[in-house]
Scaffold this motif. Sequence first.
Motif, mmCIF file in Angstrom:
data_model
loop_
_atom_site.group_PDB
_atom_site.id
_atom_site.type_symbol
_atom_site.label_atom_id
_atom_site.label_comp_id
_atom_site.label_asym_id
_atom_site.label_seq_id
_atom_site.Cartn_x
_atom_site.Cartn_y
_atom_site.Cartn_z
ATOM 1 N N GLN A 195 -18.642 51.493 -96.977
ATOM 2 C CA GLN A 195 -18.187 50.497 -96.005
ATOM 3 C C GLN A 195 -19.097 50.455 -94.787
ATOM 4 O O GLN A 195 -19.417 49.379 -94.275
ATOM 5 C CB GLN A 195 -16.746 50.796 -95.581
ATOM 6 C CG GLN A 195 -16.147 49.733 -94.671
ATOM 7 C CD GLN A 195 -14.685 49.992 -94.370
ATOM 8 O OE1 GLN A 195 -14.121 51.006 -94.784
ATOM 9 N NE2 GLN A 195 -14.050 49.074 -93.658
ATOM 10 N N GLN A 196 -19.533 51.617 -94.332
ATOM 11 C CA GLN A 196 -20.418 51.672 -93.167
ATOM 12 C C GLN A 196 -21.792 51.088 -93.485
ATOM 13 O O GLN A 196 -22.391 50.405 -92.653
ATOM 14 C CB GLN A 196 -20.547 53.123 -92.688
ATOM 15 C CG GLN A 196 -19.269 53.691 -92.090
ATOM 16 C CD GLN A 196 -19.342 55.198 -91.902
ATOM 17 O OE1 GLN A 196 -19.991 55.904 -92.682
ATOM 18 N NE2 GLN A 196 -18.676 55.699 -90.863
ATOM 19 N N ARG A 197 -22.286 51.346 -94.707
ATOM 20 C CA ARG A 197 -23.599 50.811 -95.088
ATOM 21 C C ARG A 197 -23.588 49.281 -95.122
ATOM 22 O O ARG A 197 -24.610 48.647 -94.875
ATOM 23 C CB ARG A 197 -24.041 51.364 -96.449
ATOM 24 C CG ARG A 197 -24.518 52.792 -96.421
ATOM 25 C CD ARG A 197 -25.311 53.145 -97.672
ATOM 26 N NE ARG A 197 -24.568 52.995 -98.894
ATOM 27 C CZ ARG A 197 -23.766 53.912 -99.421
ATOM 28 N NH1 ARG A 197 -23.615 55.084 -98.794
ATOM 29 N NH2 ARG A 197 -23.126 53.691 -100.556
ATOM 30 N N GLN A 198 -22.437 48.703 -95.445
ATOM 31 C CA GLN A 198 -22.335 47.249 -95.496
ATOM 32 C C GLN A 198 -22.692 46.592 -94.170
ATOM 33 O O GLN A 198 -23.137 45.442 -94.137
ATOM 34 C CB GLN A 198 -20.914 46.819 -95.874
ATOM 35 C CG GLN A 198 -20.550 47.041 -97.317
ATOM 36 C CD GLN A 198 -19.183 46.483 -97.630
ATOM 37 O OE1 GLN A 198 -19.047 45.470 -98.297
ATOM 38 N NE2 GLN A 198 -18.144 47.126 -97.135
ATOM 39 N N HIS A 199 -22.500 47.329 -93.085
ATOM 40 C CA HIS A 199 -22.716 46.762 -91.749
ATOM 41 C C HIS A 199 -24.085 47.090 -91.184
ATOM 42 O O HIS A 199 -24.371 46.754 -90.026
ATOM 43 C CB HIS A 199 -21.618 47.252 -90.807
ATOM 44 C CG HIS A 199 -20.231 46.866 -91.233
ATOM 45 N ND1 HIS A 199 -19.785 45.553 -91.216
ATOM 46 C CD2 HIS A 199 -19.203 47.602 -91.732
ATOM 47 C CE1 HIS A 199 -18.547 45.508 -91.670
ATOM 48 N NE2 HIS A 199 -18.169 46.726 -91.994
ATOM 49 N N LEU A 200 -24.934 47.735 -91.976
ATOM 50 C CA LEU A 200 -26.289 47.996 -91.505
ATOM 51 C C LEU A 200 -27.062 46.677 -91.403
ATOM 52 O O LEU A 200 -27.139 45.929 -92.377
ATOM 53 C CB LEU A 200 -27.023 48.930 -92.477
ATOM 54 C CG LEU A 200 -26.805 50.430 -92.342
ATOM 55 C CD1 LEU A 200 -27.506 51.164 -93.479
ATOM 56 C CD2 LEU A 200 -27.323 50.939 -91.005
ATOM 57 N N PRO A 201 -27.636 46.373 -90.255
ATOM 58 C CA PRO A 201 -28.441 45.152 -90.149
ATOM 59 C C PRO A 201 -29.611 45.197 -91.136
ATOM 60 O O PRO A 201 -30.338 46.177 -91.203
ATOM 61 C CB PRO A 201 -28.955 45.191 -88.701
ATOM 62 C CG PRO A 201 -28.008 46.072 -87.969
ATOM 63 C CD PRO A 201 -27.563 47.105 -88.974
ATOM 64 N N GLY A 202 -29.742 44.135 -91.949
ATOM 65 C CA GLY A 202 -30.849 44.058 -92.890
ATOM 66 C C GLY A 202 -30.481 44.348 -94.328
ATOM 67 O O GLY A 202 -31.264 44.066 -95.234
ATOM 68 N N ILE A 203 -29.286 44.899 -94.581
ATOM 69 C CA ILE A 203 -28.923 45.235 -95.953
ATOM 70 C C ILE A 203 -28.173 44.072 -96.592
ATOM 71 O O ILE A 203 -27.400 43.370 -95.938
ATOM 72 C CB ILE A 203 -28.073 46.533 -96.009
ATOM 73 C CG1 ILE A 203 -28.083 47.121 -97.416
ATOM 74 C CG2 ILE A 203 -26.647 46.277 -95.542
ATOM 75 C CD1 ILE A 203 -27.544 48.539 -97.494
ATOM 76 N N LYS A 204 -28.443 43.830 -97.876
ATOM 77 C CA LYS A 204 -27.738 42.795 -98.624
ATOM 78 C C LYS A 204 -26.638 43.436 -99.449
ATOM 79 O O LYS A 204 -26.766 44.572 -99.908
ATOM 80 C CB LYS A 204 -28.717 42.027 -99.520
ATOM 81 C CG LYS A 204 -29.740 41.222 -98.726
ATOM 82 C CD LYS A 204 -30.663 40.430 -99.645
ATOM 83 C CE LYS A 204 -31.653 39.612 -98.829
ATOM 84 N NZ LYS A 204 -32.592 38.851 -99.690
ATOM 85 N N LEU A 205 -25.560 42.688 -99.655
ATOM 86 C CA LEU A 205 -24.371 43.240 -100.298
ATOM 87 C C LEU A 205 -24.673 43.842 -101.665
ATOM 88 O O LEU A 205 -24.145 44.893 -102.026
ATOM 89 C CB LEU A 205 -23.299 42.151 -100.424
ATOM 90 C CG LEU A 205 -21.918 42.616 -100.913
ATOM 91 C CD1 LEU A 205 -21.337 43.660 -99.966
ATOM 92 C CD2 LEU A 205 -20.974 41.421 -101.029
ATOM 93 N N ILE A 206 -25.559 43.190 -102.441
ATOM 94 C CA ILE A 206 -25.861 43.682 -103.783
ATOM 95 C C ILE A 206 -26.528 45.048 -103.758
ATOM 96 O O ILE A 206 -26.490 45.795 -104.732
ATOM 97 C CB ILE A 206 -26.741 42.666 -104.548
ATOM 98 C CG1 ILE A 206 -26.837 43.047 -106.031
ATOM 99 C CG2 ILE A 206 -28.117 42.559 -103.915
ATOM 100 C CD1 ILE A 206 -27.591 42.061 -106.881
#
Length: 317
Positions: free
Chosen positions: A257-268
């Motif tokens: 869940q935290q990684r989802q909010h990293l600027p620059g990361i795509k959901l896939i």
Amino acid sequence: MTRTAIIDLGTNTFKLLLVDIHHDGSYEIVLNNKIPVKLAEGGTDDNILSTDAFQRGINALNTFKYNIIDYFEVKKVFAFATAAIRTSENGAWFVDYVSKHIGIDIQIISGEREAELVFQGACTAVEFSDDNYLVCDIGGGSTELIIGNRNEILWKESFRLGASRMTEKFKMSDPPRKSEIQAVEVYLSKKLSPLFTAVNKYPVTKLIGTSGAFSTLARIAHFENDPKGIIPNEAAIPIDIQTLEAVLAKIVRLNHQQRQHLPGIKLIRVKMMAAAAVFINFLVKSINFEEIIFSDYALKEGVISQVVENILAEQNS
């Protein structure tokens, strides 16, 4: 001028590149598109494409064919299947189905051929020198590692160590425990022994990372240094090694869940980035790189290079 479509059927994503190739060998990019397919979900570990994954692949190719290729009046189509399809028991059936029902002929390429094309693509983006470079393409089903310089490929190998495959194999906690990371590193040290033998023979000074995992790291690293900045639209982007190490540490420290909010990361990429980060961190710790570069060009651009060479050869014959 020949309008040409190049399709890279990857494990996570199907990518389409449209280019206009001129008789003098020059070309312009018309369109660049990609569709998530997640072929590894529900079957790759058992060497089979699941029914859902099979259908996602078909849907993506239908979109490419009828919404893009036909619309743009493409003259030639080159489609290449990589790890997930070449290692699946029903991969050949998928290829046959696409040929009969969609009209796209797919070539299943070996890991060795994939490595060659990735290297050629990276050479298009990065101005190689006489130094030896390690080119690393972490896909979903496999990882291609190539050592070479501006004159030649010195060594290449494809490993069944893709980010999706490793995510499914190790099923680490969220976030991964230290002991789990160490277990993955022990596994990698054994599986990658041919790489370290090659590095001893052909010492490398630079790492060039291509495709999804590295593009994600390049974007995250950019926002770490410049939260409000615009990501440069360039084929090759240097990545500061200290920033990269900090980003890799952050990725394995955060949960899904935290990684989802990293600027620059795509959901896939969220689910598989922990395994990819462990892999890349292991490489960076194991080999003393002086420079790390992200190449936005990989297999598709390598194919363009080959097509252009063929056109020029035909004209000169």
